[in-house]
Design a protein around this motif. Sequence first.
Motif, PDB file in Angstrom:
ATOM      1  N   VAL A 215       8.234 -11.650 -17.553  1.00  0.00           N
ATOM      2  CA  VAL A 215       8.723 -11.864 -16.195  1.00  0.00           C
ATOM      3  C   VAL A 215       7.766 -12.820 -15.498  1.00  0.00           C
ATOM      4  CG1 VAL A 215       9.258 -10.795 -13.981  1.00  0.00           C
ATOM      5  CG2 VAL A 215       9.752  -9.582 -16.116  1.00  0.00           C
ATOM      6  N   PRO A 216       8.219 -14.010 -15.089  1.00  0.00           N
ATOM      7  CA  PRO A 216       7.312 -15.019 -14.526  1.00  0.00           C
ATOM      8  C   PRO A 216       6.714 -14.578 -13.192  1.00  0.00           C
ATOM      9  CG  PRO A 216       9.589 -15.686 -14.239  1.00  0.00           C
ATOM     10  CD  PRO A 216       9.611 -14.470 -15.115  1.00  0.00           C
ATOM     11  N   THR A 217       5.531 -15.095 -12.925  1.00  0.00           N
ATOM     12  CA  THR A 217       4.864 -14.798 -11.647  1.00  0.00           C
ATOM     13  C   THR A 217       4.530 -16.070 -10.884  1.00  0.00           C
ATOM     14  OG1 THR A 217       2.732 -14.771 -12.794  1.00  0.00           O
ATOM     15  CG2 THR A 217       3.854 -12.652 -12.514  1.00  0.00           C
ATOM     16  N   MET A 218       4.782 -17.236 -11.492  1.00  0.00           N
ATOM     17  CA  MET A 218       4.501 -18.503 -10.823  1.00  0.00           C
ATOM     18  C   MET A 218       5.387 -18.643  -9.589  1.00  0.00           C
ATOM     19  SD  MET A 218       4.725 -22.382 -12.344  1.00  0.00           S
ATOM     20  CE  MET A 218       3.499 -22.002 -13.582  1.00  0.00           C
ATOM     21  N   PRO A 219       4.837 -19.024  -8.461  1.00  0.00           N
ATOM     22  CA  PRO A 219       5.654 -19.143  -7.238  1.00  0.00           C
ATOM     23  C   PRO A 219       6.808 -20.126  -7.426  1.00  0.00           C
ATOM     24  CG  PRO A 219       3.313 -19.483  -6.787  1.00  0.00           C
ATOM     25  CD  PRO A 219       3.444 -19.403  -8.250  1.00  0.00           C
ATOM     26  N   PHE A 220       7.930 -19.766  -6.849  1.00  0.00           N
ATOM     27  CA  PHE A 220       9.115 -20.630  -6.888  1.00  0.00           C
ATOM     28  C   PHE A 220       9.402 -21.050  -5.455  1.00  0.00           C
ATOM     29  CE2 PHE A 220      13.851 -20.697  -6.508  1.00  0.00           C
ATOM     30  CZ  PHE A 220      14.049 -21.899  -7.179  1.00  0.00           C
ATOM     31  N   LYS A 243      16.245 -16.602  -9.856  1.00  0.00           N
ATOM     32  CA  LYS A 243      14.817 -16.907  -9.989  1.00  0.00           C
ATOM     33  C   LYS A 243      14.013 -16.189  -8.913  1.00  0.00           C
ATOM     34  CE  LYS A 243      15.381 -21.591 -11.892  1.00  0.00           C
ATOM     35  NZ  LYS A 243      15.264 -23.043 -11.572  1.00  0.00           N
ATOM     36  N   PHE A 244      14.475 -16.281  -7.661  1.00  0.00           N
ATOM     37  CA  PHE A 244      13.693 -15.693  -6.582  1.00  0.00           C
ATOM     38  C   PHE A 244      13.732 -14.164  -6.637  1.00  0.00           C
ATOM     39  CE2 PHE A 244      11.923 -14.854  -2.483  1.00  0.00           C
ATOM     40  CZ  PHE A 244      11.004 -15.883  -2.329  1.00  0.00           C
ATOM     41  N   LEU A 247      11.131 -13.247  -9.194  1.00  0.00           N
ATOM     42  CA  LEU A 247       9.758 -13.499  -8.765  1.00  0.00           C
ATOM     43  C   LEU A 247       9.326 -12.621  -7.593  1.00  0.00           C
ATOM     44  CD1 LEU A 247       9.863 -17.385  -8.986  1.00  0.00           C
ATOM     45  CD2 LEU A 247       8.510 -15.871 -10.429  1.00  0.00           C
ATOM     46  N   SER A 248      10.274 -12.103  -6.851  1.00  0.00           N
ATOM     47  CA  SER A 248       9.946 -11.266  -5.702  1.00  0.00           C
ATOM     48  C   SER A 248       9.254  -9.976  -6.153  1.00  0.00           C
ATOM     49  CB  SER A 248      11.229 -10.920  -4.941  1.00  0.00           C
ATOM     50  OG  SER A 248      11.002  -9.884  -4.022  1.00  0.00           O
ATOM     51  N   LYS A 249       8.401  -9.438  -5.291  1.00  0.00           N
ATOM     52  CA  LYS A 249       7.730  -8.166  -5.599  1.00  0.00           C
ATOM     53  C   LYS A 249       8.631  -6.965  -5.308  1.00  0.00           C
ATOM     54  CE  LYS A 249       3.067  -9.928  -4.728  1.00  0.00           C
ATOM     55  NZ  LYS A 249       1.827  -9.773  -3.923  1.00  0.00           N
ATOM     56  N   LYS A 285      12.555  -6.588 -15.543  1.00  0.00           N
ATOM     57  CA  LYS A 285      11.701  -6.259 -14.398  1.00  0.00           C
ATOM     58  C   LYS A 285      11.860  -4.789 -13.994  1.00  0.00           C
ATOM     59  CE  LYS A 285      10.815  -7.779  -9.637  1.00  0.00           C
ATOM     60  NZ  LYS A 285      11.241  -8.678  -8.532  1.00  0.00           N
TER      61      LYS A 285
END
Length: 573
Positions: A215-220, A243-244, A247-249, A285
Amino acid sequence: MSFSESLKEYMQVASLSVTRLAEMSGLSASSISRYLNDKQVPGEAAILSMSKALSSSLSDVEDGPNKDEIYSRLYKAAFGTEADYDSCIPKLKELLSALRVGNNDLARALSYDASYISRILSGSRKPSSLPQFLSDVSEYLARRFHDTSRATTIMNAVGLDSEASDPEELSDAILSWLGQPRAKETPQIAHFLGKLDEFDLNEFMASIKFDEIKVPTMPFQLPGSKTYTGISEMMQAELDFLKFAVLSKSKEDVILYSDMPLDEMSKDEEFPKKWMMGMALLIRKGLSLQMIHDVHRPLNEMLLGLEGWIPMYMTGQVHPYYLPDQTNHHFMHFIRSAGTVAISGEAIYGKQGSGRYIVTRNKDDVAYYRQRAKDLLHRASPLMEFYRQEESSKFRSELKKLMKNNKSFHCLSNLPPLFTMSEELLEEIFAHNEVSKQEQDRIKAYHRENSALAARSNPDKQFFLELSEVTHEDYESYPARLPVSELFPESDIRYSEDEYRRHIAEAREFADENPWFSIATNPMPTFRNIDILIMPGEAVLVSKSNPPVIHFEILHPRMISAFEQFAPPIYEK
C-alpha cells in the motif's frame, strides 16, 4: 388445453415416468415436475428435447404423432400462436414513435446493429426469432419508462386504463398487445454459477501476488476539488479517487454507487486493470467496501456484472446492496465516498460522454457527500449475505432459522446431506482421512444433532434433492467431499468411491422411510464445488465447499426466482 395437461397426456400414452422422460430428454426431473405442476413454462429448447423423447417412445404406436407434431402442439400450449410479423411490426413502430425511441436507442440497449433494427422496422428483414426480438424490445421499454409519465402513454397505447405495478407487468402488457405471449425461458444463471464453481480464491490471490502488494505512502497531489468532463477524464477521476482513498490515513468504510453504463469505459483495456488494482489496494489496506449495485436491468447483465465482483466478495470485505425501487432513466448518478475524499458524477441518460465528475477533498464537501452516501445506503437492501469461517456461529444461527421457518427445500448437489449417512460409514471415512480427534468429535456431534432433527421432522416439510452422481470414470478426478461446509472444516475430508456409492444407497433408503425427503437423479453433472439450497420465495444458499469455504445467502427477489427456475446445465462428454 394447458401445457401441463398436454404433456401429461403424451407421457401417459407413451408410458413414460418423470424420471424416464428426464433421462431421455437430458432435462432434470425437477424441471419436468415443475412443468407438470404449472410452476414453470419451458423454453423452446426444452420443448424440442421432450418432443424428441416422446416421439421416440411413440414410434411403435400406429398413426402415432411424429416429433414435429408433438413439438407444434406443446409449443402452442405453452406460448400460443406466434405473433404475425405483418401486424405486430406496424404496432411496434407506432409505440416507438409515441415514446420517441429511435433505432439507435434500441441498438445500444439491445446490442443489435442499428441498420438491422432499421430493416426489421421497415419490413425488409424479419428477425431470426420474432418472439425473442419482441421480448427484448418490450423489456427494454418497460425498464426505461416504468417509473416515468410515459408508462401511462404505453398503457393507453395498448388499450389499458390501469397502471402497471412493475416493469414485468408493463412488458407483459406490451407483448400481449403485439400478439406475442411471454415466453418464459429459464434465466441464464448457469454461467454465473459456473464461474463461482471454478473460482479458487487462493489461486486468484497468488496470481495477482496479493500478499506482495504494498500500500503506497508517497503523497499524491490533488487540489481541494477537481472537475472531470468526458469519458476519458471520468476514467481518470475514478483512478484519482482510488489513489487518494488508498493513501489517506482514514479507515472509514468506502461506499460506492453508480447507475451509469460502463460500456464506454470497458473499451479501454487498461482502465479495468487499473481500477481492479485500486480496489485490491483498498482491500489490502483493510477497508470495508459497501457496494450498491444497479440491478434494474436484464438479469443476464446483472449476473455478468456480479461475476467480476466474485473475487472481492470472497475476501469478506465487500458487502453488496441494491435499491429496491428503480431510479429514473432521464438522469444518471455516480457517487463514491471514502473517509477524506469523495467523487460525485452526473449525466443525462444516453449522453454519458457530456457528463461530469467532481473529485473533492474539501472537508465540507466530503462531509456532504458522505452523508448523502450513507442516506442512500440506508435506503438499500442487502443483495447477498456472506458467511466465512469468522462468521460460522452467525451462519449456523441463520441456517437454523431458515430450516425452521421454511417448509419447502430444493437442493442441487452431487452429495446427499449428512443426516442421511449412518454413523458407521462416517467412522470409516474418518479412518483414512487426517482428521484431528477434536474435529471428528465436532462433526459427530453435528451429525447426531441433525440426524435427530431429521428423525422428528415435521411431515409438512418437503426436502427435494436433485442428485448429480459423479460417474466411475470421473471419480478419480472429482472425488466427493464430506458435506460439512456449514461447519467450515479444517481440511478436505474425502470419500473413497465405494463410500460415496454407499452414502447414496443409504440416502435412498432414508427417502423410502421418510416421505418428506425425496431424491431425483440428474444424469448430467452440475457443479463440483458448490451446493445450492433453494427455499422458494424466501432465500437461496449457495455453498462453496472447496477451501476457503464460503456461503452466499441470496436475498434479491429476481435472483431467487432465477434459481427457482434454474435447471442445471448439460455438459457434453
